[in-house]
Design an enzyme around this catalytic site. Structure first.
Site, PDB file in Angstrom:
ATOM      1  N   PRO A   1       3.097  -3.539  -9.472  1.00 22.98           N
ATOM      2  CA  PRO A   1       2.263  -3.651  -8.291  1.00 22.98           C
ATOM      3  C   PRO A   1       0.899  -2.919  -8.669  1.00 22.98           C
ATOM      4  CG  PRO A   1       4.569  -3.492  -7.720  1.00 22.98           C
ATOM      5  CD  PRO A   1       4.391  -3.366  -9.083  1.00 22.98           C
ATOM      6  N   GLU A   2      -0.106  -3.376  -8.179  1.00 18.54           N
ATOM      7  CA  GLU A   2      -1.318  -2.825  -8.147  1.00 18.54           C
ATOM      8  C   GLU A   2      -1.890  -2.467  -6.620  1.00 18.54           C
ATOM      9  OE1 GLU A   2      -4.306  -4.411 -10.887  1.00 18.54           O
ATOM     10  OE2 GLU A   2      -2.614  -5.262 -12.001  1.00 18.54           O
TER      11      GLU A   2
END
Ligand SMILES: [Zn+2]
Length: 323
Positions: A2-3
């Site tokens: 996840p960014e």
């Protein structure tokens, strides 16, 4: 992994559901991804979750200080503290009714004062949980650069142009910007028409400014769409993101560029697959573009014989109703 937009999506879900709640007790399963499991069990019970912050690619659950009859607690619990939550590749965190059976691979249970349990689930356990107080918290946050949504255009342009690093490597460098990863780096560079292997120092001011704008617009749009679900990312409410449908470069090797129709290619920059359009984002000298994989070439050859590659655009005149 996840960014920023995915982590922000989870953080927003938690802000709506657990801020203000007190942690009553802690129960742990497998603990190999937890910095100091005993510290969680010792320091979390009795603390209120005052805020949920996104910091780069992880979250901080800010915890209320513990006061023992007005004097500072001996174990340091009167100092500001936080529970760091890094979702790794497959982590999920969400509150559930305590009576509800838990999902497989749930390794941490935080009983809240409203009979719900905040549960951390992570099949691969590449995530991280850590209780951090005072100095440890400050030290943990110290190496990180600016938030990409907060950095000013002046600062971004100045910082990008003094580096000899490739621009893609720079976008991924968490000590420059915190929270940008492979997906949003490639998407921003495509929008700004900059090849990922360009050196920061060779960018014109206007190009760097365009990249700053592209990055912020893309991150904001991705947050609106609850991030990209490319493997198994889910928000805190179990809903997948939608932004993967808007990817223009990332993961689109062999597909036509949505701006010019030329096939999206792949190269390796900073050890990472980097997707780009060879026409919109011209390569700097000495950068090798990887050959299209055999399956992509075969699919392209098949589609070429099946239909003309590019349909001629109808002119405005022919589209206008007659008369
Ligand atoms: Zn293009």
């Amino acid at each position: 992994m996840p960014e920023l937009p995915e982590v922000e999506t989870v953080a927003r879900g938690l802000r709506r559901t657990i801020v203000g709640r007190k942690i009553m007790s802690v129960r742990l399963g497998k603990t190999d991804f937890i910095d100091d499991p005993a510290a969680l069990e010792q320091h979390l019970p009795g603390r209120q979750i005052e805020a949920v912050e996104r910091y780069g690619k992880f979250m901080l659950l800010r915890l209320s200080p513990v006061e023992s009859d007005g004097s500072p607690a001996a174990n340091g619990d009167s100092a500001p503290a936080a529970l760091l939550v890094h979702l790794g590749m497959t982590g999920q965190i969400a509150p559930n009714p305590a009576s509800q059976p838990s999902e497989k691979h749930t390794h941490a249970f935080f009983l809240l004062d409203d009979n719900r349990e905040l549960r951390y689930t992570d099949p691969r356990r590449f995530g991280r949980l850590a209780y951090l107080a005072a100095k440890a918290l400050a030290e943990e946050l110290q190496p990180f650069g600016a938030d990409p949504l907060e950095i000013t255009v002046e600062e971004f342009v100045q910082q990008a142009r003094i580096r000899r690093a490739r621009i893609k490597a720079l976008l991924l460098d968490q000590s420059f910007l915190r929270g940008v990863g492979n997906i949003y780096a490639d998407e921003s560079l495509w929008r700004a028409k900059i090849h990922p292997a360009r050196l920061g120092a060779t960018l014109k001011k206007e190009q760097a400014a365009t990249l700053h704008r592209a990055l912020q617009e893309i991150l904001k749009k991705a947050i609106q769409m609850r991030g990209s679900s490319i493997s198994d990312f889910l928000g805190a409410d179990g809903q997948p993101g939608e932004y993967q449908r808007h990817h223009r470069a990332y993961g689109r090797e062999g597909k036509p560029c949505e701006r010019c129709g030329v096939v999206i290619r792949r190269t390796i920059v900073a050890g990472r697959s980097s997707y780009f359009c060879p026409k919109c984002q011209p390569s700097p000298k000495g950068c090798t573009t990887l050959a299209l994989p055999a399956r992509v070439q075969a699919a392209r050859a098949a589609s070429k014989t099946a239909k003309p590659q590019r349909r001629k655009r109808r002119s405005n005149a022919s589209r206008r109703p007659k008369g």
